[in-house]
Design an enzyme around this catalytic site. Structure first.
Site, PDB file in Angstrom:
ATOM      1  CG  LEU A 218       2.455   2.365  -3.947  1.00 38.65           C
ATOM      2  CD1 LEU A 218       1.166   1.899  -4.351  1.00 38.65           C
ATOM      3  CD2 LEU A 218       2.588   3.579  -4.906  1.00 38.65           C
ATOM      4  CG  ASP A 219       3.504   7.459   1.189  1.00 39.38           C
ATOM      5  OD1 ASP A 219       4.740   6.935   1.076  1.00 39.38           O
ATOM      6  OD2 ASP A 219       3.274   8.731   0.829  1.00 39.38           O
ATOM      7  NE  ARG A 220       0.192   2.633   8.121  1.00 39.96           N
ATOM      8  CZ  ARG A 220       0.442   1.628   8.816  1.00 39.96           C
ATOM      9  NH1 ARG A 220      -0.454   0.697   8.879  1.00 39.96           N
ATOM     10  NH2 ARG A 220       1.552   1.173   9.405  1.00 39.96           N
TER      11      ARG A 220
END
Length: 246
Positions: free
Chosen positions: A65-67
């Protein structure tokens, strides 16, 4: 960007949404990278030792997942589980549902975004763009609510990525003219946290049993904007009509 401070073992385990002998589903907090980047630094992986539950090795990431994205993050508990999960993700057999708050108002109530994606250029790392020569990318969407937030029109969307391209939801929404709020790269209102949640994941991990379905709670930084679109903490409010089959 603030440096991530690893959670205590108790805090880490408190974010556990699901556990069995093969996998874990963790409620990932926004603002933390899931793994160490090329320059090192703290990441969510630093917390995985608290999730061994008697096994000799830490669990490992089954996807990314993106930051700045919060919500359901799947971990494999051992090598065979990771192989199984990796194949399910690669084959598109794992169902993923995201919630987003976007700037503007989609003209329809539901639809499909079928736009191929490619790298923006060689200097921008993982930044992406719509590219006719890129990889196929498909996202299904429906409106779950509309409203005004901070004097601007916004909409609450349910998004189902049918492919797993980098930044797919963020680029697709921006390309449609209703960018995700808080997205500093492709979006709008970069002065607020990214309004994107990996809300639900459905994993057919068992070959004979029912798929595992897990939902993540709405994080504090999204509650205000979602409430402006009709969301209620008890889940009662859902003013949007049922979406037609696509």
């Amino acid at each position: 960007m603030a440096t991530y401070v690893p959670m205590t073992p108790e805090e880490t385990r408190a974010r556990l949404l699901y556990r069995d002998g093969l996998m874990l589903v963790l409620d990932k907090p926004a603002g933390v990278a899931v793994h160490r980047g090329p320059k090192g630094g703290a990441s969510l992986e630093d917390d995985f030792d608290a999730l061994r539950f008697g096994l000799p090795r830490n669990p490992a990431l089954a996807h990314r997942l993106d930051r700045e994205t919060a919500g359901c993050l799947v971990l494999g508990r051992h090598h065979k589980a990771l192989e199984r999960l990796g194949l399910l993700f690669k084959q598109g057999k794992i169902g993923k549902t995201y919630w987003a708050v976007v700037a503007g108002e989609p003209a329809a109530e539901s639809g499909a975004i079928d736009l191929p994606l490619g790298r923006l250029d060689d200097t921008r790392g993982w930044w992406m763009k719509v590219d006719p020569e890129g990889q196929p990318a498909l996202t299904l969407w429906r409106v779950r609510g509309r409203g005004l937030w901070r004097e601007a029109a916004v909409a609450w969307l349910e998004l189902e990525p049918k492919t797993g391209r980098t930044h797919q939801l963020r680029v697709h929404c921006a390309a449609m003219g209703w960018a995700i709020l808080g997205d500093p790269v492709y979006g709008a209102r970069a002065d607020v946290p990214l309004q994107l949640l990996a809300r639900k994941i459905v994993v057919p991990i068992s070959k004979s049993g029912a798929p595992v379905e897990v939902e993540a709670p709405v994080p504090p930084h999204m509650r205000e904007a979602l409430a402006a679109c009709g969301w209620a903490p008890d889940g009662v409010a859902d003013p949007a009509p049922a979406a037609p089959d696509l």
